[in-house]
Design a protein around this motif. Structure first.
Motif, mmCIF file in Angstrom:
data_model
loop_
_atom_site.group_PDB
_atom_site.id
_atom_site.type_symbol
_atom_site.label_atom_id
_atom_site.label_comp_id
_atom_site.label_asym_id
_atom_site.label_seq_id
_atom_site.Cartn_x
_atom_site.Cartn_y
_atom_site.Cartn_z
ATOM 1 N N ARG A 535 40.771 35.595 45.652
ATOM 2 C CA ARG A 535 41.602 35.971 46.806
ATOM 3 C C ARG A 535 42.581 37.096 46.460
ATOM 4 N N ASN A 536 42.405 37.669 45.313
ATOM 5 C CA ASN A 536 43.284 38.755 44.844
ATOM 6 C C ASN A 536 44.757 38.335 44.920
ATOM 7 N N CYS A 537 45.046 37.139 44.402
ATOM 8 C CA CYS A 537 46.423 36.628 44.417
ATOM 9 C C CYS A 537 47.290 37.299 43.355
ATOM 10 N N ARG A 538 46.691 38.033 42.421
ATOM 11 C CA ARG A 538 47.359 38.819 41.376
ATOM 12 C C ARG A 538 47.915 37.967 40.229
ATOM 13 N N ILE A 539 47.705 36.674 40.281
ATOM 14 C CA ILE A 539 48.272 35.815 39.226
ATOM 15 C C ILE A 539 47.684 36.164 37.865
ATOM 16 N N CYS A 540 46.373 36.384 37.800
ATOM 17 C CA CYS A 540 45.734 36.571 36.494
ATOM 18 C C CYS A 540 46.108 37.909 35.849
ATOM 19 N N TYR A 541 46.215 38.984 36.645
ATOM 20 C CA TYR A 541 46.481 40.289 36.034
ATOM 21 C C TYR A 541 47.924 40.757 36.173
ATOM 22 N N GLU A 542 48.745 40.075 37.005
ATOM 23 C CA GLU A 542 50.153 40.451 37.099
ATOM 24 C C GLU A 542 51.056 39.384 36.494
ATOM 25 N N ARG A 543 50.994 38.166 36.998
ATOM 26 C CA ARG A 543 51.894 37.132 36.474
ATOM 27 C C ARG A 543 51.475 36.652 35.096
ATOM 28 N N PHE A 544 50.159 36.470 34.897
ATOM 29 C CA PHE A 544 49.653 36.069 33.577
ATOM 30 C C PHE A 544 49.489 37.296 32.679
ATOM 31 N N GLU A 545 49.317 38.435 33.279
ATOM 32 C CA GLU A 545 49.365 39.741 32.620
ATOM 33 C C GLU A 545 48.332 39.911 31.514
ATOM 34 N N CYS A 546 47.109 39.425 31.756
ATOM 35 C CA CYS A 546 46.073 39.668 30.752
ATOM 36 C C CYS A 546 45.552 41.093 30.908
ATOM 37 N N PRO A 547 45.567 41.906 29.831
ATOM 38 C CA PRO A 547 45.099 43.292 29.948
ATOM 39 C C PRO A 547 43.618 43.404 30.267
ATOM 40 N N ALA A 548 42.855 42.324 30.035
ATOM 41 C CA ALA A 548 41.422 42.380 30.300
ATOM 42 C C ALA A 548 41.100 42.132 31.771
ATOM 43 N N LEU A 549 42.128 41.866 32.578
ATOM 44 C CA LEU A 549 41.926 41.644 34.006
ATOM 45 C C LEU A 549 42.721 42.675 34.788
ATOM 46 N N SER A 550 42.130 43.177 35.838
ATOM 47 C CA SER A 550 42.816 44.166 36.672
ATOM 48 C C SER A 550 42.273 44.069 38.089
ATOM 49 N N GLU A 551 42.885 44.801 38.975
ATOM 50 C CA GLU A 551 42.448 44.803 40.368
ATOM 51 C C GLU A 551 41.429 45.922 40.596
ATOM 52 N N ASP A 552 40.352 45.579 41.269
ATOM 53 C CA ASP A 552 39.407 46.603 41.724
ATOM 54 C C ASP A 552 39.679 46.807 43.207
ATOM 55 N N PRO A 553 40.341 47.906 43.590
ATOM 56 C CA PRO A 553 40.706 48.107 44.997
ATOM 57 C C PRO A 553 39.479 48.149 45.910
ATOM 58 N N ALA A 554 38.363 48.664 45.399
ATOM 59 C CA ALA A 554 37.175 48.761 46.243
ATOM 60 C C ALA A 554 36.637 47.386 46.597
ATOM 61 N N LEU A 555 36.671 46.476 45.603
ATOM 62 C CA LEU A 555 36.185 45.111 45.844
ATOM 63 C C LEU A 555 37.255 44.226 46.458
ATOM 64 N N GLY A 556 38.520 44.642 46.307
ATOM 65 C CA GLY A 556 39.614 43.829 46.832
ATOM 66 C C GLY A 556 39.809 42.544 46.054
ATOM 67 N N ARG A 557 39.510 42.571 44.763
ATOM 68 C CA ARG A 557 39.682 41.372 43.935
ATOM 69 C C ARG A 557 39.815 41.767 42.464
ATOM 70 N N ALA A 558 40.079 40.774 41.662
ATOM 71 C CA ALA A 558 40.225 41.022 40.226
ATOM 72 C C ALA A 558 38.861 41.243 39.590
ATOM 73 N N VAL A 559 38.867 42.002 38.491
ATOM 74 C CA VAL A 559 37.639 42.216 37.718
ATOM 75 C C VAL A 559 37.974 42.081 36.232
#
Length: 587
Positions: A535-559
């Motif tokens: 759901r692109n809640c951003r928890i994994c790549y912003e709050r948890f801040e794992c560098p291996a996770l980021s947002e793919d704007p085209a897909l609208g979700r984390a990758v």
């Protein structure tokens, strides 16, 4: 043989050639490479990573008063830890030679402060050399050892980060073996164990030595000013000013000061007497400027002619030097370049065990207070799990007092394994004696990671364990956890908090995971991927801040970035929607 060496390499190499029998250090950027270089250049001599800088300096001093030549290296904030023996050994002096390297960090780039170690030399009353570049560091280290051996006094060498981490080509000569030191320690209690009455005598002798050193430093070489303006510089700013004047010739003489303290009165009275005006360029504080008594013609930090803080770069010195000479400053070449991209936010590595430990800390005490400490785990501030960071070991003392001031809130402190042994033990003892109901989390990755993987005491094979050290302080709750097991870590932290409150003394949780930057672990799970449930809640790549996770704007979700992911699988547990899964068969 020519080589392309770091400034830190050349300091160590010069110590070897000066006959240093031993070297002691505690890791800290920008000084960390010195001890390793000493070992590399002289594998037959003694070199030790001590548990902290105070211990390193005391060990160095004990060898030096036994007649040996010793190198002791640390970063500038480490000198704060070693200040107590420093001020005392300045009085007693040494029987052999003792050169103390305190590497400064103007800027600062990797330190809590940009303090100027030359002020320590001035305050403790010991000579200090300030090298301008790596080759200068070689030459001034040799001079420091010679001066220390001749005057029987500790001598400070103060390279800044740009000197420590710059490289220059250098013809490495063959090192001679150090001269044998037949004499052992010679008893002289009036000197080595001086009471306050004799300390006064030692102080008088020290002042006489400094006067002699300052007078000897002055050489009337017949120097005649070419211009009526001069810039007086020491250390790295001198090297930069040479480049400025080479690029933009100005009617200004450049005068180099190798030893900012003690500054010869004759140097100021005669060498500089022919100038109409003087500009002093030095990092970071006005040590030379304060010793020039003719205030009427001296400009520098006190009148704003030089910045009061930070590094003196080419552009800054060019601008200030042109203003001093009454010339228009050339347009900075950098202004014609495109603006650099914004600096990347520093983060813990992908798969670092500290990240889930911090996450568990936040989960276990949402309204908690989290004192932190010095190390790469200071980056827990990004995860909301570090509320303070003052100096080495302060997490535990802060935890005790924070709890006293905020008795209704849980307090969980974090400290690294190396820092725990460095200065954490006294604070934990005090918290135990005070009955502080706090939790201390020791983040044990088995190395001193941030400064280059130097050894830690409990991995030295000497039978030392963190658990035994903690229990030895009378703390009965000592439990280890795998930070990758987030749910288990949360449960253990809640148990520790309850135990601390009930027992009215600290509880300790050891989060144990090897450093992934040192040795990449085997995958813990099958390859991790983000599913369509994200759901692109951003928890994994912003709050948890794992560098291996980021947002793919085209897909609208984390990758997942497969180049960085080590498949630790912690994100599978972190995702609140079950959208991160492991394995090809995952939904």
């Amino acid at each position: 043989m020519a080589d392309f060496l770091l400034g830190n390499d050349l300091i160590a190499l010069a110590a070897v050639h000066a006959g240093a029998h031993s070297a002691y250090s505690y890791p800290g950027t920008p000084a960390s490479e010195i001890l390793g270089a000493f070992r590399r250049f002289a594998p037959d001599r003694f070199a030790q990573w001590s548990v902290n800088e105070k211990v390193a300096l005391e060990l160095s001093t004990a060898e030096a008063i036994s007649g040996r030549s010793v190198l002791c290296a640390m970063k500038q904030v480490g000198l704060n830890v070693a200040a107590d023996p420093l001020f005392s050994v300045a009085y007693t002096g040494v029987a052999g030679a003792l050169v103390l390297v305190s590497a400064d960090d103007p800027g600062p780039h990797s330190s809590q402060t940009e303090q100027d170690s030359r002020l320590y030399a001035l305050s403790a009353r010991i000579p200090v050399f300030d090298p301008a570049n790596p080759r200068d560091a070689w030459a001034l280290t040799l001079r420091a050892f010679a001066l220390s051996a001749r005057e029987k006094i500790p001598v400070l060498l103060r390279p800044v980060m740009r000197v420590c981490h710059s490289r220059q080509d250098f013809d490495v000569p063959a090192a001679a073996a150090p001269a044998p030191v037949p004499a052992a320690f010679v008893r002289d209690p009036e000197r080595w164990a001086a009471t306050p009455r004799f300390r006064s005598v030692l102080h008088e002798r020290l002042l006489a030595k400094l006067s002699a050193i300052a007078a000897d430093a002055w050489r009337d070489d017949g120097f005649a000013p070419k211009h009526d303006l001069a810039v007086v510089a020491s250390g790295y700013p001198y090297a930069v000013l040479r480049d400025v004047l080479a690029a933009h010739p100005l009617p200004v003489d450049l005068v180099k000061v190798d030893m900012p303290f003690p500054l010869s009165g004759e140097f100021a009275a005669r060498h500089l007497a022919g100038y109409r005006r003087l500009l002093v360029a030095e990092e970071t504080f006005p040590v030379i400027e304060d010793q020039l008594r003719d205030r009427g013609k001296v400009s520098g930090k006190h009148d704003g002619a030089m910045p009061a803080r930070g590094e003196l770069t080419f552009d800054i010195l060019s601008e200030r030097l042109h203003a001093f000479a009454g010339k228009p400053a050339p347009k900075a070449a950098r202004a014609e370049l495109p603006a650099p991209p914004p600096p990347a936010k520093p983060r813990l590595c992908a798969g670092c065990g500290h990240r889930p430990a911090f996450y568990a800390i936040r989960k276990s005490a949402p309204d908690g207070i989290f004192p932190g400490d010095i190390g790469c785990y200071t980056l827990g501030v990004n995860l909301g799990a570090v509320d303070s960071c003052i100096c080495m070991g302060a997490s535990i003392t802060f935890a005790e007092a924070m709890k006293r001031a905020n008795p209704d809130r849980p307090v969980i402190a974090t400290i690294g394994d190396s820092t725990f042994f460095h200065t954490g033990l006294p604070g934990l003892l005090n918290a135990r004696l005070s009955g502080a109901p706090v939790v201390l989390c020791i983040l044990d990755n088995g190395t001193t990671a941030m400064t280059g993987f130097q050894p830690v005491p409990h991995m030295a094979g000497a039978g030392i364990t963190i658990e035994a050290a903690v229990r030895g302080l009378g703390i009965d709750f000592v439990r280890a956890a795998d930070p990758y097991d987030v749910q288990g870590a949360v449960a253990l932290l809640k148990e520790a908090l309850a135990h601390a409150e009930e027992a009215s003394h600290p509880a300790v949780v050891i989060f144990r995971r090897g450093c992934v930057a040192r040795e990449r672990p085997a995958p813990r799970t099958a390859p991790v991927r983000v599913t369509g449930a994200c759901r692109n809640c951003r928890i994994c790549y912003e709050r948890f801040e794992c560098p291996a996770l980021s947002e793919d704007p085209a897909l609208g979700r984390a990758v997942v970035d497969r180049r960085l992911c080590i498949d630790c699988g912690v994100c599978v547990d972190i995702c609140p929607f079950g959208a991160i899964a492991a394995g090809e068969d995952a939904p």
